[in-house]
Design a protein around this motif. Structure first.
Motif, PDB file in Angstrom:
ATOM      1  N   LEU A 118     -15.669   4.788 -10.512  1.00  0.00           N
ATOM      2  CA  LEU A 118     -15.355   3.377 -10.251  1.00  0.00           C
ATOM      3  C   LEU A 118     -13.918   3.246  -9.754  1.00  0.00           C
ATOM      4  O   LEU A 118     -13.651   2.590  -8.738  1.00  0.00           O
ATOM      5  CB  LEU A 118     -15.510   2.538 -11.523  1.00  0.00           C
ATOM      6  N   PHE A 119     -13.001   3.867 -10.481  1.00  0.00           N
ATOM      7  CA  PHE A 119     -11.586   3.767 -10.139  1.00  0.00           C
ATOM      8  C   PHE A 119     -11.285   4.412  -8.786  1.00  0.00           C
ATOM      9  O   PHE A 119     -10.639   3.808  -7.923  1.00  0.00           O
ATOM     10  CB  PHE A 119     -10.739   4.418 -11.229  1.00  0.00           C
ATOM     11  N   LEU A 120     -11.756   5.646  -8.582  1.00  0.00           N
ATOM     12  CA  LEU A 120     -11.424   6.373  -7.356  1.00  0.00           C
ATOM     13  C   LEU A 120     -12.092   5.765  -6.126  1.00  0.00           C
ATOM     14  O   LEU A 120     -11.525   5.796  -5.031  1.00  0.00           O
ATOM     15  CB  LEU A 120     -11.786   7.851  -7.507  1.00  0.00           C
ATOM     16  N   ALA A 121     -13.278   5.187  -6.285  1.00  0.00           N
ATOM     17  CA  ALA A 121     -13.925   4.493  -5.162  1.00  0.00           C
ATOM     18  C   ALA A 121     -13.122   3.252  -4.776  1.00  0.00           C
ATOM     19  O   ALA A 121     -12.927   2.961  -3.593  1.00  0.00           O
ATOM     20  CB  ALA A 121     -15.359   4.129  -5.511  1.00  0.00           C
ATOM     21  N   GLY A 122     -12.652   2.518  -5.776  1.00  0.00           N
ATOM     22  CA  GLY A 122     -11.798   1.360  -5.485  1.00  0.00           C
ATOM     23  C   GLY A 122     -10.510   1.774  -4.808  1.00  0.00           C
ATOM     24  O   GLY A 122     -10.061   1.133  -3.851  1.00  0.00           O
ATOM     25  N   LEU A 123      -9.924   2.852  -5.287  1.00  0.00           N
ATOM     26  CA  LEU A 123      -8.703   3.379  -4.678  1.00  0.00           C
ATOM     27  C   LEU A 123      -8.948   3.791  -3.228  1.00  0.00           C
ATOM     28  O   LEU A 123      -8.140   3.521  -2.339  1.00  0.00           O
ATOM     29  CB  LEU A 123      -8.222   4.570  -5.505  1.00  0.00           C
ATOM     30  N   MET A 124     -10.092   4.420  -2.977  1.00  0.00           N
ATOM     31  CA  MET A 124     -10.454   4.826  -1.613  1.00  0.00           C
ATOM     32  C   MET A 124     -10.581   3.616  -0.694  1.00  0.00           C
ATOM     33  O   MET A 124     -10.080   3.622   0.433  1.00  0.00           O
ATOM     34  CB  MET A 124     -11.771   5.616  -1.648  1.00  0.00           C
ATOM     35  N   LEU A 125     -11.220   2.558  -1.175  1.00  0.00           N
ATOM     36  CA  LEU A 125     -11.386   1.353  -0.353  1.00  0.00           C
ATOM     37  C   LEU A 125     -10.045   0.678  -0.067  1.00  0.00           C
ATOM     38  O   LEU A 125      -9.808   0.207   1.054  1.00  0.00           O
ATOM     39  CB  LEU A 125     -12.332   0.369  -1.043  1.00  0.00           C
ATOM     40  N   LEU A 126      -9.172   0.635  -1.072  1.00  0.00           N
ATOM     41  CA  LEU A 126      -7.848   0.043  -0.861  1.00  0.00           C
ATOM     42  C   LEU A 126      -7.051   0.857   0.158  1.00  0.00           C
ATOM     43  O   LEU A 126      -6.401   0.299   1.046  1.00  0.00           O
ATOM     44  CB  LEU A 126      -7.091  -0.050  -2.184  1.00  0.00           C
ATOM     45  N   ALA A 127      -7.109   2.184   0.034  1.00  0.00           N
ATOM     46  CA  ALA A 127      -6.397   3.048   0.981  1.00  0.00           C
ATOM     47  C   ALA A 127      -6.964   2.894   2.382  1.00  0.00           C
ATOM     48  O   ALA A 127      -6.231   2.904   3.371  1.00  0.00           O
ATOM     49  CB  ALA A 127      -6.489   4.503   0.529  1.00  0.00           C
ATOM     50  N   THR A 129      -8.174   0.299   3.841  1.00  0.00           N
ATOM     51  CA  THR A 129      -7.735  -0.916   4.535  1.00  0.00           C
ATOM     52  C   THR A 129      -6.345  -0.748   5.130  1.00  0.00           C
ATOM     53  O   THR A 129      -5.993  -1.424   6.090  1.00  0.00           O
ATOM     54  CB  THR A 129      -7.743  -2.140   3.594  1.00  0.00           C
ATOM     55  N   VAL A 130      -5.557   0.165   4.551  1.00  0.00           N
ATOM     56  CA  VAL A 130      -4.227   0.437   5.090  1.00  0.00           C
ATOM     57  C   VAL A 130      -4.310   1.427   6.242  1.00  0.00           C
ATOM     58  O   VAL A 130      -3.744   1.220   7.306  1.00  0.00           O
ATOM     59  CB  VAL A 130      -3.292   0.981   3.984  1.00  0.00           C
ATOM     60  N   GLN A 131      -5.048   2.509   6.033  1.00  0.00           N
ATOM     61  CA  GLN A 131      -5.182   3.567   7.042  1.00  0.00           C
ATOM     62  C   GLN A 131      -6.524   4.257   6.819  1.00  0.00           C
ATOM     63  O   GLN A 131      -6.733   4.851   5.775  1.00  0.00           O
ATOM     64  CB  GLN A 131      -4.026   4.568   6.922  1.00  0.00           C
ATOM     65  N   VAL A 137      -8.090  11.069   1.497  1.00  0.00           N
ATOM     66  CA  VAL A 137      -6.929  11.794   0.988  1.00  0.00           C
ATOM     67  C   VAL A 137      -6.378  11.188  -0.299  1.00  0.00           C
ATOM     68  O   VAL A 137      -5.994  11.924  -1.214  1.00  0.00           O
ATOM     69  CB  VAL A 137      -5.830  11.847   2.073  1.00  0.00           C
ATOM     70  N   VAL A 138      -6.334   9.886  -0.401  1.00  0.00           N
ATOM     71  CA  VAL A 138      -5.702   9.231  -1.559  1.00  0.00           C
ATOM     72  C   VAL A 138      -6.409   9.573  -2.878  1.00  0.00           C
ATOM     73  O   VAL A 138      -5.738   9.953  -3.840  1.00  0.00           O
ATOM     74  CB  VAL A 138      -5.585   7.705  -1.327  1.00  0.00           C
ATOM     75  N   PRO A 139      -7.749   9.496  -2.981  1.00  0.00           N
ATOM     76  CA  PRO A 139      -8.377   9.910  -4.244  1.00  0.00           C
ATOM     77  C   PRO A 139      -8.133  11.388  -4.580  1.00  0.00           C
ATOM     78  O   PRO A 139      -7.910  11.730  -5.744  1.00  0.00           O
ATOM     79  CB  PRO A 139      -9.868   9.637  -4.016  1.00  0.00           C
ATOM     80  N   ALA A 182     -11.203  -5.018  -6.617  1.00  0.00           N
ATOM     81  CA  ALA A 182     -10.168  -5.274  -5.607  1.00  0.00           C
ATOM     82  C   ALA A 182     -10.487  -4.523  -4.322  1.00  0.00           C
ATOM     83  O   ALA A 182     -10.373  -5.074  -3.223  1.00  0.00           O
ATOM     84  CB  ALA A 182      -8.801  -4.847  -6.142  1.00  0.00           C
ATOM     85  N   GLY A 183     -10.918  -3.280  -4.453  1.00  0.00           N
ATOM     86  CA  GLY A 183     -11.269  -2.494  -3.271  1.00  0.00           C
ATOM     87  C   GLY A 183     -12.432  -3.095  -2.504  1.00  0.00           C
ATOM     88  O   GLY A 183     -12.405  -3.192  -1.276  1.00  0.00           O
ATOM     89  N   LEU A 184     -13.466  -3.519  -3.234  1.00  0.00           N
ATOM     90  CA  LEU A 184     -14.629  -4.140  -2.584  1.00  0.00           C
ATOM     91  C   LEU A 184     -14.251  -5.446  -1.909  1.00  0.00           C
ATOM     92  O   LEU A 184     -14.699  -5.741  -0.792  1.00  0.00           O
ATOM     93  CB  LEU A 184     -15.738  -4.382  -3.613  1.00  0.00           C
ATOM     94  N   THR A 185     -13.407  -6.250  -2.564  1.00  0.00           N
ATOM     95  CA  THR A 185     -12.987  -7.536  -1.997  1.00  0.00           C
ATOM     96  C   THR A 185     -12.170  -7.336  -0.730  1.00  0.00           C
ATOM     97  O   THR A 185     -12.427  -7.979   0.298  1.00  0.00           O
ATOM     98  CB  THR A 185     -12.169  -8.334  -3.033  1.00  0.00           C
ATOM     99  N   VAL A 186     -11.206  -6.435  -0.803  1.00  0.00           N
ATOM    100  CA  VAL A 186     -10.363  -6.180   0.371  1.00  0.00           C
ATOM    101  C   VAL A 186     -11.190  -5.588   1.506  1.00  0.00           C
ATOM    102  O   VAL A 186     -11.035  -5.960   2.669  1.00  0.00           O
ATOM    103  CB  VAL A 186      -9.185  -5.246  -0.024  1.00  0.00           C
ATOM    104  N   HIS A 187     -12.099  -4.686   1.148  1.00  0.00           N
ATOM    105  CA  HIS A 187     -12.960  -4.075   2.172  1.00  0.00           C
ATOM    106  C   HIS A 187     -13.854  -5.119   2.847  1.00  0.00           C
ATOM    107  O   HIS A 187     -14.017  -5.116   4.064  1.00  0.00           O
ATOM    108  CB  HIS A 187     -13.831  -2.984   1.546  1.00  0.00           C
ATOM    109  N   ALA A 188     -14.414  -6.025   2.048  1.00  0.00           N
ATOM    110  CA  ALA A 188     -15.311  -7.036   2.593  1.00  0.00           C
ATOM    111  C   ALA A 188     -14.590  -8.014   3.518  1.00  0.00           C
ATOM    112  O   ALA A 188     -15.180  -8.530   4.466  1.00  0.00           O
ATOM    113  CB  ALA A 188     -15.985  -7.806   1.455  1.00  0.00           C
ATOM    114  N   ARG A 189     -13.292  -8.229   3.268  1.00  0.00           N
ATOM    115  CA  ARG A 189     -12.556  -9.215   4.057  1.00  0.00           C
ATOM    116  C   ARG A 189     -11.744  -8.612   5.188  1.00  0.00           C
ATOM    117  O   ARG A 189     -11.286  -9.335   6.072  1.00  0.00           O
ATOM    118  CB  ARG A 189     -11.604  -9.984   3.147  1.00  0.00           C
TER     119      ARG A 189
END
Length: 196
Positions: A118-127, A129-131, A137-139, A182-189
């Motif tokens: 759960l945590f690492l997937a969210g981290l992947m989605l947040l990363a 959106t930046v690049q 790489v981030v997870p 947060a990752g899902l929300t940022v990814h969706a938007r």
């Protein structure tokens, strides 16, 4: 929909990745190695389950990187919503597999693999959106940082090393769910940029 499934490589990549994840969790849930610690005296006990969520995050990052942004921008279906549902479905299946193995084998490490996914997937989605290239790489970087500098001493992880915390630690579970949401929300938007 069929084209989207093929482009995202659901049958070719994601389904086998989930099967491999579940198999490794079932077979090697209590396997660990002793690694040297960079900050604490002695060594760090690193369970294979610390790395198992990377199977899911890497294949999801690969799946989401597929496709043609120009075509998806004009698609009749909401591709972002489909992608968000896909990520959520894969993470939930991985979590359920971990919970099942954890319950059957009485293994906290197996259960932790699902929580950490759960945590690492969210981290992947947040990363992502930046690049987009940072999504895989981030997870991986997080897992390796935790492996070498996550413990203040033997079996006492730092507060930031959430993937090392005990399964029953509710604030950690809440934080992992928050990062995924947060990752899902940022990814969706997020607006998908055109690849050059």
């Amino acid at each position: 929909m069929t084209l989207w499934l093929k482009v995202r490589r659901v049958q070719a990549v994601l389904a086998p990745a989930l099967a491999v994840f579940a198999l490794i969790v079932a077979v090697a849930h209590d396997q660990y190695i002793q690694l040297p610690s960079l900050l604490a005296a002695g060594g760090n006990r690193v369970f294979l389950m610390q790395m198992t969520p990377l199977i899911i995050t890497s294949t999801l990052a690969h799946s989401l990187a597929q496709g043609v942004p120009d075509i998806e921008a004009t698609a009749r279906r909401d591709v972002r919503a489909l992608d968000t549902a896909l990520v959520l479905a894969v993470v939930v299946v991985a979590l359920l597999a971990s919970l099942l193995v954890g319950a059957l084998a009485d293994s906290q490490e197996a259960t932790a693999a699902g929580r950490n996914t759960l945590f690492l997937a969210g981290l992947m989605l947040l990363a992502r959106t930046v690049q987009e290239q940072a999504a895989s790489v981030v997870p991986v970087g997080w897992v390796f940082a935790v492996m070498f500098v996550g413990y203040r001493d033997i079996d006492r992880p730092w507060p930031w090393a959430v993937t090392l915390h005990p399964v029953g630690h509710l604030p950690t579970l809440g934080f992992c769910l928050f990062v995924l949401a947060a990752g899902l929300t940022v990814h969706a938007r997020a607006r998908r940029t055109r690849r050059t």
